[in-house]
Motif scaffolding. Structure first.
Motif, PDB file in Angstrom:
ATOM      1  N   ALA A  36       0.829  -1.204   0.000  1.00 24.14           N
ATOM      2  CA  ALA A  36       0.000   0.000   0.000  1.00 24.14           C
ATOM      3  C   ALA A  36       0.863   1.254   0.000  1.00 24.14           C
ATOM      4  CB  ALA A  36      -0.923  -0.010   1.221  1.00 24.14           C
ATOM      5  N   ILE A  41      -1.509   4.480  -1.099  1.00 24.35           N
ATOM      6  CA  ILE A  41      -2.890   4.425  -0.631  1.00 24.35           C
ATOM      7  C   ILE A  41      -2.933   3.916   0.803  1.00 24.35           C
ATOM      8  CG2 ILE A  41      -3.752   3.985  -2.954  1.00 24.35           C
ATOM      9  CD1 ILE A  41      -4.232   1.045  -2.075  1.00 24.35           C
ATOM     10  N   GLU A  42      -4.079   4.125   1.454  1.00 17.34           N
ATOM     11  CA  GLU A  42      -4.362   3.482   2.726  1.00 17.34           C
ATOM     12  C   GLU A  42      -5.453   2.446   2.485  1.00 17.34           C
ATOM     13  OE1 GLU A  42      -4.574   5.538   6.552  1.00 17.34           O
ATOM     14  OE2 GLU A  42      -4.200   7.386   5.454  1.00 17.34           O
ATOM     15  N   ILE A  43      -5.329   1.319   3.146  1.00 16.82           N
ATOM     16  CA  ILE A  43      -6.271   0.226   2.948  1.00 16.82           C
ATOM     17  C   ILE A  43      -7.520   0.425   3.797  1.00 16.82           C
ATOM     18  CG2 ILE A  43      -6.643  -2.258   3.159  1.00 16.82           C
ATOM     19  CD1 ILE A  43      -4.643  -1.553   1.015  1.00 16.82           C
ATOM     20  N   GLN A 173      -6.755  -1.539  -6.605  1.00 18.96           N
ATOM     21  CA  GLN A 173      -6.547  -0.562  -5.545  1.00 18.96           C
ATOM     22  C   GLN A 173      -7.741   0.371  -5.340  1.00 18.96           C
ATOM     23  OE1 GLN A 173      -3.566   2.565  -6.209  1.00 18.96           O
ATOM     24  NE2 GLN A 173      -3.406   1.944  -8.346  1.00 18.96           N
ATOM     25  N   GLN A 177      -9.104   0.915  -1.394  1.00 23.63           N
ATOM     26  CA  GLN A 177      -8.468   2.041  -0.720  1.00 23.63           C
ATOM     27  C   GLN A 177      -9.465   2.862   0.090  1.00 23.63           C
ATOM     28  OE1 GLN A 177      -6.630   4.379  -3.790  1.00 23.63           O
ATOM     29  NE2 GLN A 177      -8.514   5.422  -4.359  1.00 23.63           N
ATOM     30  N   LYS A 178      -8.930   3.488   1.121  1.00 25.07           N
ATOM     31  CA  LYS A 178      -9.744   4.316   1.991  1.00 25.07           C
ATOM     32  C   LYS A 178      -9.907   5.697   1.368  1.00 25.07           C
ATOM     33  CE  LYS A 178      -8.861   4.113   6.346  1.00 25.07           C
ATOM     34  NZ  LYS A 178      -8.210   4.294   7.666  1.00 25.07           N
TER      35      LYS A 178
END
Length: 204
Positions: A36, A41-43, A173, A177-178
């Motif tokens: 990540a 990105i943030e998961i 992704q 992703q958050k």
């Protein structure tokens, strides 16, 4: 044993969902974090679980991670994971001679994958670690299908070669992703690699 090979190893959602039966998910938390980080990105772990399950019957989803027992924010993150569909397998971080901290959970992942063979039809391994290739091969010989999900640049060819399906995290992704809404108050998982301390994004 790839279903598809060439310049694009990514499978369509329809192919991924085909004949998967009951699914067990095994996530190498550290490996996923670094993937990540590479993607920037943030998961979102709810989205991740939904995407990896893909409408199939979920047996169990395991999340393996090194921990600092004194880190309250990390403990909050792991509590959230336990309450939202994940079975957390935690191992204390060990200080190495060079000052870095690490917790290797390859053995735990391999043992759980083997122990549950017969209870699941498809194993989803979220890791690019080539050390797990032997376990994946053994699981395949026991009759289960194995999907490997990881970032291609961080994935061992030996692991891809023994998987039934390979999915590049870069291609999914946007599904996992958050999406931030202007605040970053969620707890973060701390892990140290190579002598530097970093923060592992968690979930709100």
């Amino acid at each position: 044993m790839l279903d598809h090979f060439g310049s694009d190893p990514v499978f369509s959602p329809e192919q991924v969902l085909e004949n998967r039966g009951r699914v067990a998910i095994f996530i190498d938390g550290s490996n996923l974090f670094y993937a990540a980080l590479q993607l920037g990105i943030e998961i979102d772990y709810s989205k991740l679980l939904y995407r990896l399950t893909g409408g199939s019957r979920l047996l169990r989803s395991f999340f393996y991670t090194g921990v600092d027992r004194a880190n309250e924010k990390q403990q909050g993150f792991l509590l959230w994971m336990r309450r939202n569909g994940y079975r957390v397998i935690a191992k204390d971080l060990v200080q190495l001679p060079d000052g870095s901290k690490k917790a290797n959970l390859d053995v735990e992942i391999a043992v759980d994958m083997m122990a549950l063979v017969g209870s699941y039809d498809t194993a989803v391994l979220v890791s690019g670690d080539g050390d797990l290739a032997y376990a994946v091969d053994a699981v395949s010989y026991r009759g289960a299908r194995v999907e490997v999900v990881s970032l291609r640049s961080m994935t061992s060819d030996s692991l891809i070669n023994v998987a039934d399906r390979y999915i590049d995290l870069e291609q999914i992704q946007t599904d996992i992703q958050k999406l931030h809404r202007g605040h970053f108050s969620e707890p973060r998982l701390m892990e140290d690699r190579g002598g530097g301390t970093i923060e592992l994004p968690s979930h709100e």
